[in-house]
Scaffold this motif. Structure first.
Motif, PDB file in Angstrom:
ATOM      1  N   LEU A 256       0.755  -1.188   0.052  1.00 43.01           N
ATOM      2  CA  LEU A 256      -0.014   0.106  -0.119  1.00 43.01           C
ATOM      3  C   LEU A 256       0.762   1.256  -0.064  1.00 43.01           C
ATOM      4  O   LEU A 256       0.920   2.033   0.938  1.00 43.01           O
ATOM      5  CB  LEU A 256      -0.849  -0.056   1.292  1.00 43.01           C
ATOM      6  CG  LEU A 256      -2.188  -1.198   1.164  1.00 43.01           C
ATOM      7  CD1 LEU A 256      -2.688  -1.009   2.384  1.00 43.01           C
ATOM      8  CD2 LEU A 256      -3.066  -0.976   0.022  1.00 43.01           C
ATOM      9  N   SER A 257       1.572   1.647  -0.936  1.00 41.53           N
ATOM     10  CA  SER A 257       2.268   2.740  -1.220  1.00 41.53           C
ATOM     11  C   SER A 257       2.432   2.941  -2.819  1.00 41.53           C
ATOM     12  O   SER A 257       2.076   2.135  -3.575  1.00 41.53           O
ATOM     13  CB  SER A 257       3.844   2.517  -0.664  1.00 41.53           C
ATOM     14  OG  SER A 257       4.370   1.458  -1.352  1.00 41.53           O
ATOM     15  N   GLY A 258       3.096   4.071  -3.218  1.00 47.29           N
ATOM     16  CA  GLY A 258       3.146   4.304  -4.647  1.00 47.29           C
ATOM     17  C   GLY A 258       1.758   5.091  -4.904  1.00 47.29           C
ATOM     18  O   GLY A 258       1.880   5.536  -6.233  1.00 47.29           O
ATOM     19  N   TYR A 259       0.662   5.142  -4.126  1.00 46.04           N
ATOM     20  CA  TYR A 259      -0.453   5.666  -4.789  1.00 46.04           C
ATOM     21  C   TYR A 259      -0.317   7.230  -5.042  1.00 46.04           C
ATOM     22  O   TYR A 259      -1.231   7.979  -5.724  1.00 46.04           O
ATOM     23  CB  TYR A 259      -1.683   5.493  -3.686  1.00 46.04           C
ATOM     24  CG  TYR A 259      -1.133   5.818  -2.424  1.00 46.04           C
ATOM     25  CD1 TYR A 259      -1.304   7.196  -1.714  1.00 46.04           C
ATOM     26  CD2 TYR A 259      -0.910   4.712  -1.472  1.00 46.04           C
ATOM     27  CE1 TYR A 259      -0.854   7.409  -0.422  1.00 46.04           C
ATOM     28  CE2 TYR A 259      -0.546   5.197  -0.228  1.00 46.04           C
ATOM     29  CZ  TYR A 259      -0.398   6.361   0.403  1.00 46.04           C
ATOM     30  OH  TYR A 259      -0.139   6.729   1.661  1.00 46.04           O
ATOM     31  N   ASP A 260       0.869   7.929  -4.480  1.00 41.11           N
ATOM     32  CA  ASP A 260       1.064   9.297  -4.938  1.00 41.11           C
ATOM     33  C   ASP A 260       1.159   9.578  -6.298  1.00 41.11           C
ATOM     34  O   ASP A 260       1.070  10.713  -7.023  1.00 41.11           O
ATOM     35  CB  ASP A 260       2.113   9.836  -4.144  1.00 41.11           C
ATOM     36  CG  ASP A 260       3.260   9.130  -4.351  1.00 41.11           C
ATOM     37  OD1 ASP A 260       4.198   9.730  -4.860  1.00 41.11           O
ATOM     38  OD2 ASP A 260       3.566   8.062  -3.944  1.00 41.11           O
ATOM     39  N   SER A 261       1.243   8.260  -7.154  1.00 34.83           N
ATOM     40  CA  SER A 261       1.596   8.433  -8.554  1.00 34.83           C
ATOM     41  C   SER A 261       0.296   9.121  -9.435  1.00 34.83           C
ATOM     42  O   SER A 261       0.492   9.610 -10.304  1.00 34.83           O
ATOM     43  CB  SER A 261       1.847   7.133  -9.288  1.00 34.83           C
ATOM     44  OG  SER A 261       3.041   6.651  -8.730  1.00 34.83           O
ATOM     45  N   ALA A 262      -0.971   9.197  -8.506  1.00 34.95           N
ATOM     46  CA  ALA A 262      -2.000   9.706  -9.151  1.00 34.95           C
ATOM     47  C   ALA A 262      -1.677  11.202  -9.248  1.00 34.95           C
ATOM     48  O   ALA A 262      -2.254  11.880  -9.980  1.00 34.95           O
ATOM     49  CB  ALA A 262      -3.350   9.301  -8.138  1.00 34.95           C
ATOM     50  N   ALA A 263      -1.186  11.864  -7.945  1.00 31.50           N
ATOM     51  CA  ALA A 263      -0.929  13.144  -8.114  1.00 31.50           C
ATOM     52  C   ALA A 263       0.349  13.513  -9.122  1.00 31.50           C
ATOM     53  O   ALA A 263       0.230  14.682  -9.682  1.00 31.50           O
ATOM     54  CB  ALA A 263      -0.415  13.576  -6.593  1.00 31.50           C
ATOM     55  N   GLN A 264       1.220  12.477  -9.287  1.00 27.54           N
ATOM     56  CA  GLN A 264       2.298  12.909 -10.235  1.00 27.54           C
ATOM     57  C   GLN A 264       1.802  13.028 -11.823  1.00 27.54           C
ATOM     58  O   GLN A 264       2.531  13.470 -12.663  1.00 27.54           O
ATOM     59  CB  GLN A 264       3.307  11.624 -10.272  1.00 27.54           C
ATOM     60  CG  GLN A 264       4.138  11.272  -8.811  1.00 27.54           C
ATOM     61  CD  GLN A 264       4.803  12.520  -8.336  1.00 27.54           C
ATOM     62  OE1 GLN A 264       5.122  13.461  -9.271  1.00 27.54           O
ATOM     63  NE2 GLN A 264       5.092  12.341  -7.272  1.00 27.54           N
ATOM     64  N   MET A 265       0.487  12.511 -11.909  1.00 28.42           N
ATOM     65  CA  MET A 265       0.108  12.474 -13.306  1.00 28.42           C
ATOM     66  C   MET A 265      -0.870  13.886 -13.618  1.00 28.42           C
ATOM     67  O   MET A 265      -1.526  13.903 -14.479  1.00 28.42           O
ATOM     68  CB  MET A 265      -0.756  11.071 -13.617  1.00 28.42           C
ATOM     69  CG  MET A 265       0.043  10.051 -13.454  1.00 28.42           C
ATOM     70  SD  MET A 265       1.409  10.012 -14.305  1.00 28.42           S
ATOM     71  CE  MET A 265       0.928  10.051 -16.043  1.00 28.42           C
ATOM     72  N   SER A 266      -0.962  14.687 -12.566  1.00 29.06           N
ATOM     73  CA  SER A 266      -1.815  15.892 -12.448  1.00 29.06           C
ATOM     74  C   SER A 266      -1.702  16.692 -13.668  1.00 29.06           C
ATOM     75  O   SER A 266      -2.715  17.069 -14.323  1.00 29.06           O
ATOM     76  CB  SER A 266      -1.566  16.682 -11.329  1.00 29.06           C
ATOM     77  OG  SER A 266      -1.898  15.963  -9.956  1.00 29.06           O
ATOM     78  N   ASP A 267      -0.537  17.042 -14.113  1.00 32.07           N
ATOM     79  CA  ASP A 267      -0.427  17.646 -15.515  1.00 32.07           C
ATOM     80  C   ASP A 267      -1.117  17.063 -16.764  1.00 32.07           C
ATOM     81  O   ASP A 267      -1.451  17.752 -17.617  1.00 32.07           O
ATOM     82  CB  ASP A 267       0.953  18.044 -15.776  1.00 32.07           C
ATOM     83  CG  ASP A 267       1.478  19.052 -15.044  1.00 32.07           C
ATOM     84  OD1 ASP A 267       0.939  19.234 -13.956  1.00 32.07           O
ATOM     85  OD2 ASP A 267       2.802  19.495 -15.261  1.00 32.07           O
ATOM     86  N   GLU A 268      -1.385  15.755 -16.732  1.00 32.04           N
ATOM     87  CA  GLU A 268      -1.966  15.194 -17.813  1.00 32.04           C
ATOM     88  C   GLU A 268      -3.331  14.546 -17.510  1.00 32.04           C
ATOM     89  O   GLU A 268      -3.917  13.863 -18.220  1.00 32.04           O
ATOM     90  CB  GLU A 268      -0.973  13.833 -17.967  1.00 32.04           C
ATOM     91  CG  GLU A 268       0.317  14.214 -18.510  1.00 32.04           C
ATOM     92  CD  GLU A 268       1.363  13.106 -18.441  1.00 32.04           C
ATOM     93  OE1 GLU A 268       1.561  12.413 -19.613  1.00 32.04           O
ATOM     94  OE2 GLU A 268       1.859  13.104 -17.322  1.00 32.04           O
TER      95      GLU A 268
END
Length: 542
Positions: A256-268
């Motif tokens: 249960l980690s790495g879910y911040d990838s959703a934020a990393q895709m914000s520009d797209e």
């Protein structure tokens, strides 16, 4: 009537088109308010954003390689109840991060948030530490996931050819091939990646459902519910059973980690202020539920704890449980499902980590920033950033063939680095920015502080736990070297900051100025006449 229907349909299309155009303008204005121009394709929907984050939280790739270790560190109690405990606290962390993400929906995620929340004097250093922790967590996760896939593939080969010895060197070679393929996939257009990650979502959900049903139906001599929910085992060497149980939480927190990838895709992501937070929370919630169902089903298939887990000759005890329960053919099907999930997860992690490096580099925070911040003019993806992460992940993988407990250390590094990156913006939100924080469309209302402080407590607790040894007696070969790797990277990044980067890095800067590489065919508008806050010459960056 036909004409009227035609006009009605035309009006509906025009309205929807107008809404989409208005939303795109709003997204661009949000990005420009942070001083950035829209350089990547704004084409990721809510479901795609969620699929990417869920792929990073892949329960099949996260739970399967370490299930045997968790069973020996606390038995079924640690696996089942540990998962429930970790899921609850992780959802709290997710809520806190989603609230901040909604206020600052920009690629770069955690380190961008830190720049908005930290005291002005400490912004550069706080951003540096947060950014490198975030990068380390995401990139090392590529290593651990792809190594898991190589191990699983080795187990399948051993099942089919018992006389053939699959060494660590063979597994490392397979790992390198997998990492290289992930680099190629993520160098392509993000539109293809969106489809790829949606396929990943369906693969995980349908595959897990098939695995659970077949395993429970075909496995004979299933244990009782009392065994599944109460059986405890401590084979760690430590006399303290409570400590053994806590060690067993590592597999849960790692998954249960790495879910911040959703934020990393914000520009797209379209309407990122709403959809990126949804991606974080949907990913954690779905992974928590599906993961619990999966773990319960596997534990109900254990027929002989000693023979299948403690004394198994296969590298992954879960494979032995499947073999004894459903037979060779179905085990191959199960392994194919799990390996597919691992492959999808490694690709999603590569995607998220590359966006993080790209965002960090466009502000001059990394060595070779002038390359890592480039967007390929054909694919509109940060190809240099993708391959920088691939190379680093491959280098970290070398530890696997050097030390017997290296995989556990790699998993621990992933967990503590990610946790540190999560902790900093949440803590700043609760302290120095408590009164100045401007909420976005998604917020926690009166529960914000309570959930935030619980999240901080949990992150600190797991950070301390996962740098502790996992076996006793502690020897140089079984020592947990996660703290060494983590401290080395943080020391190197801080040293780089004070020696070089502090001369130009002041936190997230501006990318509004025209760029001859990024802006082929790009016509500036009035928003792009915004004054750049920090002028950074290429000579200074070098």
């Amino acid at each position: 009537m036909v004409s009227m229907d035609g006009n009605l349909n035309k009006d509906v299309v025009e309205i929807e088109s107008g809404r989409a155009h208005e939303q795109q303008q709003n997204d661009n204005e949000v990005l420009q308010s942070f001083g950035y121009k829209q350089e990547m394709s704004k084409s990721i929907s809510t479901i795609s954003n969620f699929a990417i984050a869920f792929g990073c939280c892949s329960i099949l790739s996260g739970l399967t390689p370490m299930w045997g270790d968790a069973m020996m560190s606390g038995g079924s109690v640690a696996v089942v109840w540990g998962w429930i405990l970790v899921s609850i606290f992780t959802m709290g962390v997710g809520f806190s991060l989603a609230e901040i993400c909604s206020a600052y929906p920009v690629t770069g995620g955690l380190y961008i948030w830190t720049s908005q929340l930290a005291p002005t004097r400490w912004v550069p250093l706080a951003c540096f530490v947060t950014g490198y922790c975030n990068w380390l967590g995401l990139t090392v996760a590529i290593t651990s996931t792809d190594l898991s896939l190589a191990q699983f593939l080795g187990s399948v080969i051993t099942m089919q050819y018992p006389d053939y010895n699959i060494t660590k060197y063979w597994e490392f070679g397979i790992f390198l091939v997998i990492v290289f393929i992930h680099g190629i996939i993520n160098s392509a257009s993000v539109r293809y990646n969106g489809f790829f990650n949606q396929t990943s979502l369906y693969w995980h959900l349908i595959g897990t459902l098939l695995l659970v049903i077949v395993a429970l139906v075909l496995t004979p001599n299933k244990p009782s519910a009392a065994w599944v929910f109460t059986y405890f085992e401590n084979d760690t060497g430590f006399s303290n059973s409570g400590y053994a149980f806590l060690i067993g939480l590592l597999q849960c927190q790692y998954t249960l980690s790495g879910y911040d990838s959703a934020a990393q895709m914000s520009d797209e992501t379209v309407d990122a202020a709403r959809n990126a937070p949804k991606g974080i929370l949907y990913a954690i919630g779905t992974a928590a539920i599906v993961g619990l169902v999966f773990l319960l089903s596997v534990n109900f298939c254990v027929q002989d704890f000693q023979a299948q887990i403690v004394e198994t000759t296969l590298s992954l005890p879960m494979t032995q449980v499947f073999m004894d329960g459903v037979g060779n053919k179905w085990t191959i099907v199960f392994c194919t499902i799990i390996m597919g999930a691992m492959f999808f997860s490694g690709s999603a992690l590569t995607l998220g980590s590359s966006r993080m490096v790209y965002a960090f580099a466009r502000d001059g925070a990394t060595p070779f920033s002038q390359y890592l911040s480039k967007i390929n003019s054909v694919t509109r993806t940060p190809v240099w950033a993708v391959w920088a992460n691939i190379i680093f992940a491959a280098v970290v993988g070398i530890l696997y063939i050097i030390n017997d407990t290296a995989y556990s250390a790699i998993v621990s590094v992933n967990t503590i680095a990610s946790s540190t990156a999560y902790f900093i913006p949440i803590f700043l939100r609760l302290t120095v920015s408590r009164k100045t924080f401007q909420r976005g469309p998604f917020h926690l209302g009166p529960f914000s502080d309570m959930i935030g402080w619980c999240s901080c407590f949990w992150i600190l607790f797991t950070f301390i736990l996962f740098v502790c040894p996992t076996e006793y007696p502690v020897t140089p070969t079984n020592m947990n070297y996660a703290s060494v790797i983590f401290c080395f990277v943080i020391f190197a990044s801080v040293t780089y900051y004070f020696v070089y980067a502090r001369k130009w890095f002041k936190g997230p800067s501006k990318s509004m100025e025209p760029d001859e590489f990024l802006d082929e065919g790009f016509v500036p508008n009035k928003h792009q006449e915004h004054e750049e806050k920090y002028e950074i010459s290429e000579v200074e960056r070098l």
